[in-house]
Design an enzyme around this catalytic site. Structure first.
Site, short mmCIF file in Angstrom:
data_model
loop_
_atom_site.label_atom_id
_atom_site.label_comp_id
_atom_site.label_asym_id
_atom_site.label_seq_id
_atom_site.Cartn_x
_atom_site.Cartn_y
_atom_site.Cartn_z
N SER A 134 28.18 46.69 37.84
CA SER A 134 26.95 46.17 38.42
C SER A 134 27.26 45.63 39.80
O SER A 134 28.41 45.26 40.09
CB SER A 134 26.38 45.04 37.54
OG SER A 134 25.35 44.33 38.20
N TYR A 147 27.20 37.16 32.58
CA TYR A 147 27.09 38.58 32.94
C TYR A 147 27.90 38.87 34.19
O TYR A 147 28.66 39.85 34.25
CB TYR A 147 25.62 38.93 33.15
CG TYR A 147 25.37 40.38 33.54
CD1 TYR A 147 25.44 41.39 32.59
CD2 TYR A 147 25.06 40.73 34.85
CE1 TYR A 147 25.20 42.72 32.93
CE2 TYR A 147 24.82 42.04 35.20
CZ TYR A 147 24.89 43.03 34.24
OH TYR A 147 24.65 44.34 34.60
#
Length: 249
Positions: A134, A147
């Site tokens: 990501s 995350y």
């Protein structure tokens, strides 16, 4: 004839979103795709629309499940580590259980699946591991600390493995999308709406402002990058974290 025809790819989290788009894109190159995930019915439905695709249940947080799944899959040329989860909360309100749950899927799951294939891959004449990370793995992000930490770990693992196996024919890369139009992002939008009282358009604007192009990334864009990394012409590309983020740096 497609140069990837006859290769076999395992895609974790393959039933929806980025994973499903990757399966479709690789299938278009003649790759036999194996979709893995926890929801077998969803996987079978997805595989039913893809030529030469199959579905195998796999919980990436469970050693026995991963072992059985990869034994059932057979020889693997391409591994796309796509399975991942996210939750949003202020750091001081994030329970340790949430930290552990996210790391278990996003980091430890990736490690289990990679270890399941790396032995044969390092002896093969062609092998690819592609980790779906990501943009959060390249910079920080408020309210998603677990995350962000997990995706930084994925990028670090990618770089380490690429160096460790540089003398083989296996390459290891990460793809780092910004916000992608998936079910996970829809959940994030709903979460923003619930916690802030904003409209859907306002919540969406909060996410797209991180993209200089002012939009969500499409799953097909991520899949295209994955397909290129699978190409024999990308053989000198390894250890890279490729951002697909509309120019965000």
């Amino acid at each position: 004839m497609n140069v990837l025809a006859g290769r076999r790819a395992v895609i974790t989290g393959g039933g929806t979103g980025i994973g499903l788009a990757c399966a479709r894109r690789l299938a278009a190159e003649g790759v036999e795709t194996v979709l893995m995930g926890r929801d077998l019915d969803r996987l079978r439905e997805a595989a039913g629309d893809i030529e030469a695709a199959s579905a195998i249940r796999c919980d990436v947080t469970d050693d026995d499940s991963v072992k059985a799944a990869f034994e059932a899959a057979g020889a693997v040329d391409i591994l796309v580590n796509n399975a991942g989860i996210v939750s949003a909360a202020a750091f001081h309100r994030t329970p340790m259980a949430d930290w552990q749950r996210i790391q278990a899927v996003n980091v430890e799951g990736l490690v289990r699946c990679s270890q399941a294939v790396v032995g044969p891959m390092v002896r093969a004449d062609y092998a690819r591991i592609i980790n779906i990370a990501s943009i959060a793995g390249l910079r920080g992000g408020a309210y998603v600390a677990p995350y962000v930490a997990s995706k930084h770990a994925v990028v670090g693992l990618t770089k380490s493995l690429s160096l460790e196996y540089a003398q083989t024919r296996m390459t290891v890369n990460a793809v780092c999308p910004g916000y992608v139009e998936t079910e996970i992002v829809e959940n994030s939008i709903a979460n923003i709406m619930e916690k802030t009282g904003r409209t859907r358009d306002q919540a969406l604007a909060e996410l797209t402002k991180t993209n200089p192009q002012g939009r969500l990334i499409q799953v097909e864009e991520v899949a295209e990058a994955v397909a290129w990394l699978c190409s024999p012409l990308s053989g000198s590309v390894s250890g890279q974290a490729i951002a697909i983020s509309g120019g965000a740096v």
